[in-house]
Design an enzyme around this catalytic site. Structure first.
Site, PDB file in Angstrom:
ATOM      1  N   GLU A  94       0.891  -1.165   0.000  1.00  0.00           N
ATOM      2  CA  GLU A  94       0.000   0.000   0.000  1.00  0.00           C
ATOM      3  C   GLU A  94       0.924   1.208   0.000  1.00  0.00           C
ATOM      4  O   GLU A  94       1.553   1.513   1.008  1.00  0.00           O
ATOM      5  CB  GLU A  94      -0.925  -0.049   1.224  1.00  0.00           C
ATOM      6  CG  GLU A  94      -2.202   0.730   1.021  1.00  0.00           C
ATOM      7  CD  GLU A  94      -2.048   2.184   1.415  1.00  0.00           C
ATOM      8  OE1 GLU A  94      -1.649   2.978   0.521  1.00  0.00           O
ATOM      9  OE2 GLU A  94      -2.289   2.523   2.572  1.00  0.00           O
ATOM     10  N   CYS A 139      -1.514   8.872   2.410  1.00  0.00           N
ATOM     11  CA  CYS A 139      -1.155   8.340   1.092  1.00  0.00           C
ATOM     12  C   CYS A 139      -2.247   8.639   0.080  1.00  0.00           C
ATOM     13  O   CYS A 139      -1.983   8.777  -1.113  1.00  0.00           O
ATOM     14  CB  CYS A 139      -0.907   6.834   1.187  1.00  0.00           C
ATOM     15  SG  CYS A 139      -2.124   5.978   2.171  1.00  0.00           S
TER      16      CYS A 139
END
Length: 500
Positions: free
Chosen positions: A268, A302
């Site tokens: 991720e 993110c």
């Protein structure tokens, strides 16, 4: 909301640190090398405490402990699936018991506002663990009507020893996202926590022991990426590695996995997510949500909405209102309940973000507010907004990971799709519009693992999250999040006579 904030118990602004060693086999150890490293309070730049610095030797010890806990016939392998669920629920209950302490410790070590630590991070930690507790005895195989006189079925078996490397932006939450599905499906874990923020995850290790998880099921090693992290990624006896962090390090993890034992990999990674504001959007809501999409968690997400595309006929109004909102953002002591934005996590990030701001100015973007440090100590940065940003600028292509908003102008929906997708990243995207046709068209056209329509950063333990392209591979959360932690085994048996 004000009501929610008033319900938050007052924090201890100097929470005591109880756990700063390496957790292996439900016991605390110093590093084999006896080395330690400092963890710093980003609000002041002062050292909170020293933490044991794990390296390859400590990872080897942790992997041995995990492997022993995973042997056939071990208490963990023999445990009923429903009891694994009970242990996860018990862990959630203990975290909830110590919620005020953990939220304060998270704020001390990471710098995020305490109210957010308490109401957002801890809330999502509890929901994630309880969600996966429920899956423990419900994720299973099938019987299959194979041709011939045979009986065939599948088993969902745990992968084994899972290396899990978690980041510093949501330390407790990323720990829960990793532990939940791994433990629900019966795996064992060697976790490397970020060197910037090791304290909360180590405290949770104590609660894992208190909850009753057998020794060796969860092992936690604080340390640095190039030493402890690399040792996990290249270890010959680790069956899987899950990593959340930068795309740059994601490359290294995948290479290490490939050049060692071909361990399974889920990643991720970074993003440069487009947030598309159509001219028919509810302007009040779009301005507030676009502000939140970028500035939440000091910009250290993110999936931050870090390319705000605004249709030309509302561009000027949107920019003006976004600048006003950024100027009103309250930056300060994260323990003050009025604070919206705390410091960046450390000096490295602080300097990197200021470097990006400088590059934006040099490349000709229009600095509309902010642009510098917000305090004379600690790692605070002023909420910063750039207008007239062009796609080729560094600040429009690279992940800044700080409180720096880029606003870009577009004309047509076809144009914005091409520009939004013209990125190596594909983690998230958002669209603000009242037009159902536009929303449906864009949600299908955008290359991203998550598309939010008229909202941003909405997460549920039930909905999967993950990246397209260089934002990663695999999914976390939801039923999909269990797949990475199981191997499917087919068992086929000869029978004397098959009947339907």
């Amino acid at each position: 909301s004000a009501a929610a904030t008033s319900a938050v118990p007052a924090p201890n602004q100097q929470p005591e640190v109880f756990c700063n060693q390496i957790f292996i086999n439900n016991e605390w150890h110093d590093a084999v090398s006896k080395k330690t490293f400092p963890t710093v309070n980003p609000s002041t730049g002062e050292v909170i405490c020293q933490v044991a610095e794990g390296s390859k030797e400590d990872v080897d010890k942790a992997v041995k402990a995990a492997r022993a806990a995973f042997q056939l016939g071990s208490p963990w392998r023999r445990m009923d699936a429903s009891d694994r669920g009970r242990l996860l629920n018990r862990l959630a209950d203990l975290i909830e018991r110590d919620r005020t302490y953990l939220a304060a410790l998270e704020t001390l070590d990471n710098g995020k506002p305490y109210v957010i630590s308490y109401l957002v991070d801890l809330d999502m930690v509890l929901k994630c663990l309880r969600y996966y507790a429920g899956w423990a005895d419900k994720y299973h195989g099938k019987t299959i009507p194979i041709d011939g006189d045979f009986f065939s079925y599948t088993r969902h078996e745990p992968v084994g020893v899972c290396g899990q490397i978690i980041p510093w932006n949501f330390p407790l939450l990323m720990q829960a996202w990793k532990l939940g599905p791994a433990l629900a499906t019966g795996n064992v874990v060697v976790m490397k926590v970020a060197e910037q923020t090791p304290l909360t995850a180590l405290y949770v290790a104590n609660l894992i022991k208190e909850a009753g998880f057998p020794p060796g099921v969860v092992n936690i090693v604080p340390g640095f990426g190039p030493t402890a992290g690399a040792a996990i990624a290249s270890h010959e006896d680790v069956d899987k590695v899950a990593f959340t962090g930068s795309t740059e390090v994601g490359h290294l993890i995948q290479v290490a996995a490939g050049s060692s034992n071909l361990k399974r990999v889920t990643l991720e990674l970074g993003g440069k997510s487009p947030n598309i504001i159509m001219s028919d959007a509810d302007m009040d809501w779009a301005v507030e949500q676009a502000h939140f999409a970028l500035f939440f968690n000091q910009g250290q997400c993110c999936c931050a909405g870090s390319r705000t595309f605004v249709q030309e006929d509302v561009y000027d109004e949107f920019v003006e209102r976004s600048v006003a909102r950024a100027k009103s953002r309250v930056v300060g002591n994260p323990f003050d309940s009025r604070t919206e934005q705390g410091p960046q996590v450390d000096e490295t990030q602080f300097k990197k973000i200021l470097g990006y701001i400088k590059s934006g100015q040099q490349e000709g973007a229009k600095l509309l507010c902010g642009g510098g440090a917000a305090a004379d100590r600690g790692y605070f940065i002023q909420p910063t907004v750039f207008g007239d940003v062009k796609d080729g600028m560094t600040i429009a292509k690279e992940e800044i990971f700080g409180p720096v908003m880029q606003i870009l102008k577009f004309k047509t929906i076809e144009e914005v799709v091409g520009r939004a997708n013209n990125s190596k990243y594909g983690l998230a995207a958002a669209v603000f519009t009242k037009d159902l046709d536009k929303a449906n068209y864009l949600s299908q056209a955008l290359q991203a693992g998550t598309v939010w329509i008229n909202c941003y950063d909405v997460f549920g333990a039930q909905s999967p999250f993950g990246g397209y392209k260089m934002s990663g591979s695999g999914r976390e959360l939801g039923e999909y999040g269990l797949q990475a932690y199981t191997e499917v085994k087919t068992v086929t048996i000869k029978v004397p006579q098959k009947n339907s």
